[in-house]
Design a protein around this motif. Sequence first.
Motif, PDB file in Angstrom:
ATOM      1  N   SER A   1      28.290   5.915 -63.904  1.00 54.31           N
ATOM      2  CA  SER A   1      28.470   7.180 -63.178  1.00 54.31           C
ATOM      3  C   SER A   1      28.301   7.021 -61.678  1.00 54.31           C
ATOM      4  O   SER A   1      28.912   7.754 -60.898  1.00 54.31           O
ATOM      5  CB  SER A   1      27.467   8.219 -63.683  1.00 54.31           C
ATOM      6  OG  SER A   1      26.145   7.874 -63.298  1.00 54.31           O
TER       7      SER A   1
ATOM      8  N   GLN B   1      29.243  13.145 -69.269  1.00 53.20           N
ATOM      9  CA  GLN B   1      30.563  12.762 -69.749  1.00 53.20           C
ATOM     10  C   GLN B   1      30.633  12.776 -71.271  1.00 53.20           C
ATOM     11  O   GLN B   1      29.682  12.393 -71.956  1.00 53.20           O
ATOM     12  CB  GLN B   1      30.903  11.356 -69.233  1.00 53.20           C
ATOM     13  CG  GLN B   1      32.336  10.927 -69.474  1.00 53.20           C
ATOM     14  CD  GLN B   1      32.521  10.043 -70.680  1.00 53.20           C
ATOM     15  OE1 GLN B   1      31.582   9.421 -71.162  1.00 53.20           O
ATOM     16  NE2 GLN B   1      33.728   9.982 -71.203  1.00 53.20           N
TER      17      GLN B   1
ATOM     18  N   TRP C   1      32.179  16.484 -67.631  1.00 53.02           N
ATOM     19  CA  TRP C   1      33.324  15.605 -67.439  1.00 53.02           C
ATOM     20  C   TRP C   1      33.877  15.186 -68.802  1.00 53.02           C
ATOM     21  O   TRP C   1      33.146  14.789 -69.691  1.00 53.02           O
ATOM     22  CB  TRP C   1      32.926  14.338 -66.668  1.00 53.02           C
ATOM     23  CG  TRP C   1      32.189  14.592 -65.398  1.00 53.02           C
ATOM     24  CD1 TRP C   1      32.449  15.552 -64.467  1.00 53.02           C
ATOM     25  CD2 TRP C   1      31.060  13.856 -64.891  1.00 53.02           C
ATOM     26  NE1 TRP C   1      31.563  15.477 -63.426  1.00 53.02           N
ATOM     27  CE2 TRP C   1      30.689  14.433 -63.653  1.00 53.02           C
ATOM     28  CE3 TRP C   1      30.335  12.770 -65.368  1.00 53.02           C
ATOM     29  CZ2 TRP C   1      29.636  13.960 -62.891  1.00 53.02           C
ATOM     30  CZ3 TRP C   1      29.280  12.304 -64.613  1.00 53.02           C
ATOM     31  CH2 TRP C   1      28.940  12.880 -63.381  1.00 53.02           C
TER      32      TRP C   1
ATOM     33  N   ASN D   1      35.098   8.665 -67.317  1.00 52.04           N
ATOM     34  CA  ASN D   1      34.635   9.193 -66.036  1.00 52.04           C
ATOM     35  C   ASN D   1      34.567   8.032 -65.060  1.00 52.04           C
ATOM     36  O   ASN D   1      34.639   6.866 -65.456  1.00 52.04           O
ATOM     37  CB  ASN D   1      33.264   9.859 -66.159  1.00 52.04           C
ATOM     38  CG  ASN D   1      32.166   8.845 -66.413  1.00 52.04           C
ATOM     39  OD1 ASN D   1      32.059   8.307 -67.519  1.00 52.04           O
ATOM     40  ND2 ASN D   1      31.344   8.572 -65.415  1.00 52.04           N
TER      41      ASN D   1
END
Length: 572
Positions: free
Chosen positions: A346, A418, A442, A540
């Motif tokens: 991330s 995510q 996400w 993501n």
Amino acid sequence: MLEIKTFPQDMSALPVDHQDPRRCLVSGVFEETVDVQGTPRTFYTYLTPGLRYNQPCLVVAAPEGVSGPEYLEKSAWMTFADEHKLFLFLAVPEKDHWKLDGSDADYFNKVYLQINARRSYVTMQDNIYAFGVGVGATVAQQAVMKMSTEWSGLASFGDLDPHALLNTETSAAAENTGKTELFISAAKVQVPVWMSWSENTGTNQAVCAYWMKQNESDPERFTNAWADEIYYPEKVVRKSQVNEEHIAQVRITNHFQGEPDSERIQAVWDYLGLACRHRGFGVKQLRYHIDPEKYGFTYHTMEHQGFLRCWYEYVPAKVKESGQAAPLVLCMHGRGGSAESFISLSGMSRVAEERNFIVVFPEASVSKQPSTGFRNLLLWEGCFEGEHIDDTAFLLRLIEDVKSRNHVDASRIYPCGQSSGGMMTTKMALTAPKVFAAAAPWSALVSPDAELVLPESIDPPVPFMFLFGDKDWLCAGDELGEIKVAEPIGKFLANLIQLYELESDPSTYQVGEITYFVFRNAKGTPMLTVGRVADMPHANYPRESWIAYDEFMSKFSRAEDGTLLYMGKPAL
């Protein structure tokens, strides 16, 4: 003599370690098979005792003239996997001889696919590294050249056959594996490589030149104690490195022959293990692995519903020194992921460092993997022995724990995540709306496996930013006009628009790979922003973290009475 095992057909009876929920349920050497053009091929899997899911994976193409079990027993690979708690997979030739026509390279890449299937253990496609020894070095080279985006690094030990150049102009076809996290990009990309051989001439030199071109290497030569030649990436970097970091070196050790010992493997791993790769838009991007301990994270645990739950916490030095209350971001991994892996994937800790907020990476609860029955796949809002695991309660307790040790700005707490973490983000916003000022899921909003229950109210309202890929099997579809989302997501968003009394015709704009749809209320507050990412599967990438915080979450806060504020003014 090694005991060669097979995985249980039904793993549901195996006990889950409540103090270490993502520990592998079995250990030892296992024989597995993979189908290569209708022919079953054997490979060996070694799971060291105490191994945890999502640790890095070493996939080794064995030398010729020795059986797989014998090689595992005599070589340094198993001991190395034991010391570092790594997954180890051994690919072996048929009838003691590798075929260098490309078919065995395809077998090697099939092993990569198989170990991502999550049938008896859980690996991640982000940290899988190819190794080859003897003639196996040529097979590993062929395989990585053909499917470069799937490998985080490559090391070969031994002189290369001219067939090592077979796939310099060839890539496998991109492949969507269906409703899984795995997506095969298979494009030509940079790969960290280390090649050990007798000398850098002939075919060896040609392979070196290939990787130097692929990695955009600077021709200036460096050395260290283990490498006679080190070529760093060229000094001029033309693209932003937020998503794709320009980190792939070419390392060469000359005057090498025989079998790599543990010290040599360690030296190579100290380099290759720095890199990881993850899905994003376009192809999978290469990034440095963030070591939580070295980066300055602290590790925390608490007991919850009989399990020891954990999270990583990052408080930037400036936040500690300022003495001022700082925002708090919860960043939640996807199905089968882990808190540690999501730190690198991330990139949110780097946003926290630049923007002076506290970020925590919690780890999900466990759930059963239906296809084979193993019961500790990490999943938010999981279930164990028929009992639902209340992750909402866990996360709310976590927030209070963080607040007890840090000066947190309670008016600026935000969840994001995510896939399964995106679903958990939505769940937190709906069940504890007074806690959160804004939410950013996400590549997921609601579970496709559960009945869709639309909220009748969200009080107080929580603004949403939803980002998804136009090739995402879970999120993309034909609903909600030009936004083109799947039906359950379309229904959820339409309900949100109705509850918040937002404009039905959104403002639209495009920046790079993302097309944005912005829904405002009567006061002009963007209570819902949807971003569709071009050419992206279920994934993501780090820029989403920057966008979610800078362009959305940071603009929202709550007054002392709970009133939602947008850039300091009432939002409703």
